[in-house]
Design an enzyme around this catalytic site. Structure first.
Site, PDB file in Angstrom:
ATOM      1  CB  CYS A  68      -0.457   1.706   7.171  1.00  0.00           C
ATOM      2  SG  CYS A  68      -1.053   1.004   5.640  1.00  0.00           S
ATOM      3  CD  GLN A 120       3.931  -3.836   5.410  1.00  0.00           C
ATOM      4  OE1 GLN A 120       4.393  -3.050   5.893  1.00  0.00           O
ATOM      5  NE2 GLN A 120       2.804  -4.446   5.635  1.00  0.00           N
ATOM      6  CG  ASN A 180      -2.892  -1.235  -0.079  1.00  0.00           C
ATOM      7  OD1 ASN A 180      -3.560  -0.262  -0.349  1.00  0.00           O
ATOM      8  ND2 ASN A 180      -2.044  -1.467   0.938  1.00  0.00           N
ATOM      9  CB  CYS A 206       4.472  -1.039   1.664  1.00  0.00           C
ATOM     10  SG  CYS A 206       5.102  -0.602   3.184  1.00  0.00           S
ATOM     11  N   GLY A 207       3.642   2.401   1.369  1.00  0.00           N
ATOM     12  CA  GLY A 207       4.187   3.759   1.187  1.00  0.00           C
ATOM     13  C   GLY A 207       5.326   3.931   2.109  1.00  0.00           C
TER      14      GLY A 207
END
Length: 299
Positions: free
Chosen positions: A224, A47, A163, A76-77
């Site tokens: 992720c 990312q 998401n 996006c953690g």
């Protein structure tokens, strides 16, 4: 290089992140730039976290997120933790509030260097995920891979963490499944009109999980963060664990587990590390880049 911005190559549990400083500009990192950057082994990423000037009061920045295929991501953690570390190094602050297309994120860097991100509220309604079919119980939906009488993967839990996620519970090490084969089929399944992140999750104990994820728009990923959150929520929701768990990300070479706490107020808080690798400059339109001769240590 003309018309360039600063960027940093970072990682969160080996999830490859490019943090790009777009503050003071009105344009965005283009899909073409993302694809060009990902085509080079040195700048290959999962990312891009593009830091923009705040768009609403009370926030420190707007974060635009791109996948390595040039598509937009809502969350996006692992990347958010990287942004926190980069901005903390620059400003000396340890607490931040970010706006993304999925909503507001609050984050804090602790004295030990670990970073906590409030990932917001999980959503379970089928239309919020979204799914193409109506399901009243999204903790277990009808979907499988393999023969009808002996499916390889089946009955995932589905939810949104900003998401879409599908969590398949497995009874052996997630690394033993051919996720590289099944991942694309499930990501693009007609059940998911906006595609989905696909995670295999194994219960290790009542407070620990092991996961592996095929990431929407990025493919097989080493880690992720939002998928770890979705797995933890799904485990607690179905009685497999308590509300606070550690996540061993099976594919990550970084052997520091994530801690996920699904709090009683329904917020999901993820705590984990972020790592700075190197810095450079990039044209956000073309993706042409150069590495700094002297490392900056902050965007």
């Amino acid at each position: 290089m003309a018309d360039t911005v600063e960027f940093a190559k970072m990682n969160g549990l080996a999830n490859k992140i490019l943090v790009v400083d777009m503050r003071g500009r009105k344009d965005m990192v283009t899909p073409a730039a993302a694809i060009a950057l990902n085509s080079n082994p040195a700048t290959q990423f999962d990312q891009i976290m593009a830091i923009h000037d705040p768009r609403v009061g009370g926030t420190d920045a707007f974060i635009d997120i791109l996948n390595c295929d040039g598509t937009k991501a809502q969350a996006c953690g692992n990347g958010t933790r990287c942004v926190v570390q980069a901005l903390s190094s620059e400003t000396g602050k340890t607490s931040f509030t970010f706006q993304t297309v999925a909503g507001i994120l609050n984050a804090v860097e602790h004295e030990d260097g670990m970073i906590s991100v409030d990932m917001g509220l999980p959503r379970f309604r089928w239309s919020d995920i979204p799914l193409s079919e109506e399901f009243h119980d999204t903790s277990r939906i009808e979907l499988q891979i393999g023969p009808i009488d002996a499916p390889i993967l089946h009955s995932p839990a589905v939810m949104s963490m900003g998401n879409p996620h599908a969590i398949f519970w497995v009874d052996r090490d997630p690394m033993t499944f051919d996720l590289e084969r099944f991942g694309p089929l499930l990501e693009n399944h007609p059940m998911f009109p906006e595609k989905a992140n696909i995670t295999l999750a194994q219960v290790i104990s009542d407070s620990a999980l092991r996961t592996r994820t095929w990431e929407r728009g990025a493919g097989l990923t080493l880690a992720c963060g939002s998928a770890a959150c979705a797995s933890a929520v799904s485990a607690a929701r179905t009685g497999r664990t308590g509300r606070k768990v550690t996540i061993d990300v099976a594919s990550s070479p970084v052997r520091v587990p994530l801690t996920i706490d699904w709090r009683e107020d329904n917020h999901v808080v993820m705590t984990g590390p972020a790592e700075w690798e190197w810095s450079g400059s990039v044209d956000p339109v073309t993706g042409v880049w150069a590495r700094d001769a002297v490392e900056r240590g902050a965007v």
